[in-house]
Scaffold this active site. Structure first.
Site, PDB file in Angstrom:
ATOM      1  N   HIS B 158       1.366  -1.265  -0.259  1.00 54.44           N
ATOM      2  CA  HIS B 158      -0.075   0.215   0.178  1.00 54.44           C
ATOM      3  C   HIS B 158       1.123   1.524  -0.144  1.00 54.44           C
ATOM      4  O   HIS B 158       0.175   2.061   0.447  1.00 54.44           O
ATOM      5  CB  HIS B 158      -1.088   0.320   1.004  1.00 54.44           C
ATOM      6  CG  HIS B 158      -1.904  -1.077   1.207  1.00 54.44           C
ATOM      7  ND1 HIS B 158      -1.798  -2.354   1.154  1.00 54.44           N
ATOM      8  CD2 HIS B 158      -3.213  -0.852   1.175  1.00 54.44           C
ATOM      9  CE1 HIS B 158      -2.632  -2.820   1.071  1.00 54.44           C
ATOM     10  NE2 HIS B 158      -4.043  -2.187   0.507  1.00 54.44           N
ATOM     11  N   GLY B 207      -0.171  -2.651  -5.437  1.00 56.78           N
ATOM     12  CA  GLY B 207      -1.917  -3.934  -5.540  1.00 56.78           C
ATOM     13  C   GLY B 207      -2.597  -3.038  -5.227  1.00 56.78           C
ATOM     14  O   GLY B 207      -3.880  -3.761  -5.449  1.00 56.78           O
ATOM     15  N   GLU B 320     -13.599  -8.726  -0.001  1.00 52.74           N
ATOM     16  CA  GLU B 320     -14.344  -8.051   0.133  1.00 52.74           C
ATOM     17  C   GLU B 320     -14.720  -7.420  -1.551  1.00 52.74           C
ATOM     18  O   GLU B 320     -14.391  -6.604  -2.470  1.00 52.74           O
ATOM     19  CB  GLU B 320     -12.911  -6.608   0.412  1.00 52.74           C
ATOM     20  CG  GLU B 320     -12.978  -7.528   2.229  1.00 52.74           C
ATOM     21  CD  GLU B 320     -12.054  -6.129   2.570  1.00 52.74           C
ATOM     22  OE1 GLU B 320     -12.645  -5.368   4.283  1.00 52.74           O
ATOM     23  OE2 GLU B 320     -11.193  -5.817   2.063  1.00 52.74           O
ATOM     24  N   GLU B 336     -19.122  -2.318   0.840  1.00 60.52           N
ATOM     25  CA  GLU B 336     -18.164  -1.661   2.029  1.00 60.52           C
ATOM     26  C   GLU B 336     -18.600  -0.243   1.743  1.00 60.52           C
ATOM     27  O   GLU B 336     -18.194   0.903   0.803  1.00 60.52           O
ATOM     28  CB  GLU B 336     -16.672  -2.338   1.352  1.00 60.52           C
ATOM     29  CG  GLU B 336     -15.779  -0.872   2.223  1.00 60.52           C
ATOM     30  CD  GLU B 336     -13.819  -1.329   2.040  1.00 60.52           C
ATOM     31  OE1 GLU B 336     -14.005  -2.508   1.872  1.00 60.52           O
ATOM     32  OE2 GLU B 336     -13.082  -0.602   2.863  1.00 60.52           O
ATOM     33  N   CYS B 413     -10.423   2.643   7.712  1.00 56.48           N
ATOM     34  CA  CYS B 413      -9.907   3.780   5.996  1.00 56.48           C
ATOM     35  C   CYS B 413     -11.411   4.242   5.451  1.00 56.48           C
ATOM     36  O   CYS B 413     -11.574   5.458   5.612  1.00 56.48           O
ATOM     37  CB  CYS B 413     -10.153   2.564   4.623  1.00 56.48           C
ATOM     38  SG  CYS B 413     -11.088   0.645   4.827  1.00 56.48           S
TER      39      CYS B 413
END
Lengths: 652, 652
Positions: B158, B207, B320, B336, B413
């Site tokens: 990330h 990614g 997810e 989400e 997040c």
């Protein structure tokens, strides 16, 4: 809990090699007693017999090959100091060896002449003995890769899980009368567990149950009470916060409540079901009726709101877990093969303990559907998860979401689990008690009770409902009456019974017709179970299949496959005309399917919009003839969409 | 791709601080141009204005508090060498700081007098500058915890995702005219990225997409072409096997095919949607129509088969992720919050690029339902996932499966993502082009075009469909005709328009009524959108909601909550009587819900059996009055079962 001494050990019971899986000790809280593998012989002609033969000829050798090819055997060689190869596969890879060993042992119980199989069992037993540490510890990963982490990560390590499968293999070998050294290896490890985890030891349990039921079985074979006590201790230690501090919470591990307080099945389905097998074993062997009640209470929860119509368990890919009540999506059904097998084993234990037919009904359902579907017609390809619907456009995102059977898995728990179940299949057909013989599963077989009663069974079940039985031998007390109990499955709406050709009135009581008489050799009985095609509905709280039916005939659930639809037809657009007759029969164009269902259907067209004003504009555009094949045979012709639950066309 | 030199850099455009999120450069392939935050002012009275005020007064301060309390700020202090505290939280915890900074900057654009917020932005900017390495690198985890792993794990790290959120914060600060140092920090890092990953650098991608859209926005603010080129390079490098070698396969990362060849949305929904935002940005700025076609093609896939009626995306908890086509389970909807926000942002970009109303329709749907539901009425509690059905007996297995909003998350997040969207909300109401002003979202607001046209909008939308507009200022060319375009949402079956009190015939073309005239100050327009209650059906391929309807009124989807059922009623047993009238209105007993729907229903009783002969025996036992509340308000009164899709009672 008092500590047991080694002097409590009783010698192995004589005649042990006649016993099959799960043989309660004399005096245990057990309504029925299993026949041994040698007492229940499957003929080669019926479906169960063919499955077992395929298992012996294809699945078992395939498993053995893969234990070599995937490094499991190499891992043990490295643990024995005989190889420098890097560790291969999952950290619990030993369990695949143990399960294959168990399968081989059950197979040898009826095929003692199989030299290749005997050599595998003897050779692997010797390797395990060499890989075992001096203190009895045996686990290749924690010997070769991470010795400093031995016993350090109970949530995750699977060390006791692997130990459990080793014990199960040793129990099978003992009962089959092969490789006695395997029991020695197992007991050395089990004694170490008693020392470390017993009443004076640490308070720890394994994140993946299995050792509980295995210790109980090891107790049954050895009579060594500390094994049973340790099994009970592992049960009693649950719900005390020992597990579930990492990525997964305690519900995943069935550690959120003490076992005796739990009211719902939760978490990882295989773990839950293996644990419940252990609960029944411990309840039975310790005479603990309250603990048996726990198992029956959880059974009611599982089978009233969380079991698929195929007998599969586990609604969620995430955490391989049970879902909420009535959360049973067909497309995202996880239905792990190992969970189906575990359900079969749990129900078998409950059947022995209570004699209640509902447990045999579930054994039949899961065996002929979820378990049978997990293995290909060639015996060498396997499903890990067993969905009830593969959508048009399904994209596999990994092995566990594959819409075709794979030859092996990076987590290969399922194939050798199938092998051990199929190898021990004869042991589940029937039981005996003081009052007679109970037949639970129908197949071409010869059944013999310990006291010498023998019944020959001939049937084309599950393709036909006619079961012909002949009493061919009776106990020396020839004139004493005994009951031949025949299960009438819950799915069966009508049946007839005749004795020596004469119809008899035989009511079903508690799921069985019981024919009590002083049997003489040569007496024949015919049970004829109605095999009309059934349309099955789910409870409307199962939102995922509202407006759908599943087709079933006998114990078999059927499904639609893309291979049987006209080219270009989207499976999700197909509707069943519920009022039209559905016929069952053999079809020349489907030679590998003994009984095909043929129904009338429609193809619907609802346009392109995802959401519209209700009611949606679904137009039936094309009538078509629907072909349904047994669910357990799906995916053997081509990879493609499949569904068990079929939407019903709106009336009018 | 040719390398750009630093000399290509153009100075910051004058008047930059008037721009809002996503402001294409002059000459870009853009049908519409956004108004800046200063040009679209929300009044305090309407729902959107109240949401933004709550965001400023509650959500934003709550986020700032949690950045301190959860260690995110401490991590940066440690990276700056000012603290010895252990690293806290996820390895991408910096992104929460950046998103909160972005939110604060958007808020300061209209509340420059907020000294506390300005102090947070200035102080955090200074801290980021101190935490930045000499070469421009900025990431607290890979500075403090794992410096040796910098850039070593592109699947997982990330690092570029965090960089992207830093750039977005810097863009917001530049457009809001605050903390110019933040842009300097961002550019130092961006220049490092160009050096490392640019045309002469390594072939790697992140990614977790996000940096692509952020680099394009950074290019828009700076005019520095290498940022845009790097964004395009990151897109072009996908599908070459750079990602997906670990636990998740390449589909999870949208790396299974080159971006230009993809035909379906796949994998992790937030990653997919952020990537697609970047696709549109790069297409627009490079004039690449083929790339824009890719985005529109994937939009069709996503919105025709994989979007919930609430606008939520992501059908699977595992990974997810997006599911198969039409796999849209309400109970296991992942939905989400970040994916809902990402969908809003992607649709905004497509709206600007093409001017097509369908994108504004989706912005409205997701904003009023999936996004709005994610935050509590108090602005301080949040959902991570947004199911459309919480079952009776639901057991939470973790934060992401919670049936109540939590104050913060270990992976936090979503809350700061809500904060940045709500803070920038005025920027999405309207756009301008050469021909006039387009209003996409209705609310109490004042809208001003860059050339001085001003429209005042007064409405109680979404509770009422009446929107009153007044032209209060026009451009100096007073007599030149221009078009006031008003979106007529796809959900709206009837509407009226009047100008200065006189009904006018105004057909909808491409989703908008366009009133073209030489407007004079004082002219009023009234748009009245029919707000009849709607019963919505899903495409029948969405098996999970067969036989159900969702209730909707205006842009709002409604739901049933346990709190409104008689005690003891199981929500899953409730049926809607589809033929009975459904009324909408305010109710004294629900003072916090401006418009409640009242319908007639039934409670069904289907017995205990999970499977029965079809058709199942569902008896309607009790009529009852059903109360439906806006989905976005669910869970504010009590925790408990909820469902959007309501089974319809069988006719007769």
């Amino acid at each position: 809990m008092t500590q047991q001494k080694l002097s409590d050990t009783v010698p192995d019971a004589p005649g042990l090699e006649t016993a099959g899986p799960v043989t309660p000790t004399p005096g245990a809280l057990s309504a029925l007693r299993p026949l041994g593998l040698g007492q229940a012989r499957l003929g080669a002609g019926g479906l169960l017999g063919r499955w077992r033969r395929r298992n012996a000829e294809d699945t078992l050798p395939h498993c053995v090959d893969n234990l070599h090819g995937s490094g499991n055997i190499g891992n043990l060689r490295a643990a024995a100091g005989e190889s420098e190869d890097e560790f291969a596969g999952m950290w619990f890879a030993d369990s695949d060896v143990h399960k294959t060993l168990e399968a081989a042992a059950w197979q040898l119980a009826t095929s003692p002449e199989d030299a290749g199989l005997r050599s595998f069992v003897d050779g692997t037993t010797a390797l395990l003995a060499r890989a075992q540490r001096a203190d009895g510890y045996l686990n290749s990963y924690f010997t070769v890769v991470a010795p400093q982490e031995r016993w350090a990560r109970p949530d995750w390590s699977h060390e006791l899980y692997c130990a459990g499968h080793l014990f199960q293999a040793a129990v099978a070998a003992a009962r089959a009368g092969v490789s006695p050294e395997l029991l020695t290896v197992a007991r050395r490890f089990a004694d170490l567990l008693v020392e470390r985890f017993g009443p004076d030891g640490v308070e720890e349990v394994c994140g993946h149950p299995e050792v509980e039921t295995a210790l109980a079985e090891l107790y049954r074979v050895t009579g060594h009470r500390p094994y049973l006590d340790l099994a009970r201790r592992f049960l009693d230690l649950r719900g005390r916060g020992l597990l579930g501090h990492g990525r997964f919470g305690p519900r995943y591990y069935q550690d959120h409540q003490p076992v005796r307080e739990v009211r719902e099945v939760t978490g990882h389905a295989v773990r839950q079901l293996y644990l419940l097998a252990g609960v029944v074993d411990v309840a039975v062997e310790t005479g603990d009726l309250a603990l048996l009640d726990v198992a029956e209470r959880l059974w009611a929860d599982a089978f009233r709101s969380r079991t698929y119509v195929t007998g599969a368990h586990g609604s969620r890919h995430r955490e391989e877990a049970y879902g909420d009540p009535y959360e049973l999506p067909p497309d995202r059904a996880y239905g792990e093969t190992c969970a189906a097998i575990a359900s079969f084993q749990w129900n078998w234990r409950l059947l022995l303990a209570t004699g209640r037919a509902r447990y045999a009904d579930e054994m039949e359902r899961v065996l002929y559907n979820a378990v049978a579907a997990a293995v290909s017609s060639d015996g060498r390809h396997f499903f890990y998860s067993n969905p009830l619907h593969v959508r048009t456009g399904h994209a596999s995102t990994g092995e566990e979401a594959a819409a075709r059977r794979l030859p092996w898995y990076s987590c290969a728990c399922c194939p050798p689990n199938i092998a051990r179940l199929m190898a021990s299949l004869p042991g589940y057909l029937a039981t005996a008690d003081e009052g007679g013989l109970q037949i639970h599963l129908y197949g071409d077989a010869t059944l013999t009770t310990p006291d010498g009663r023998r019944v020959e069974m001939r049937t084309a079940y599950p393709w036909q409902g006619r079961v012909e039985l002949a009493v061919t031998s009776v106990t020396s007390e020839a004139d004493a009456p005994w009951a031949l109990a025949l299960r009438v499955p819950a799915w069966c709406a009508a049946y007839t019974v005749s004795v020596d050709g004469e119809p008899v009135r035989a009511p079903v009581r508690d799921g069985y017709v019981r024919l009590t008489r002083a049997w003489t050799p040569g007496t024949t009985v015919v049970l004829d179970l109605d095999m009309s095609v059934r349309q099955v509905a789910a409870h409307p709280r199962v939102d995922a299949v509202r407006g759908c039916v599943a087709l079933a005939r006998g114990p078999l659930v059927y499904c639609l496959e893309q291979a049987d639809l006209p080219p270009g037809t989207v499976l999700e657009d197909v509707r069943l005309d519920p009022g039209a007759p559905i016929t069952a029969g053999h079809r020349q164009d489907l030679p590998d399917v003994p009984v095909v269902l043929t129904a009338r259907g429609l193809v619907a067209d609802a346009g392109d919009s995802l959401y519209t004003a209700a009611p949606g504009r679904e137009r039936a555009v094309t009538p078509l003839t629907l072909t349904a094949v047994p669910y357990f045979l799906w995916g053997n012709r081509s990879e493609g969409p499949m569904r068990v639950w079929i939407p019903v066309a709106a009336a009018g």
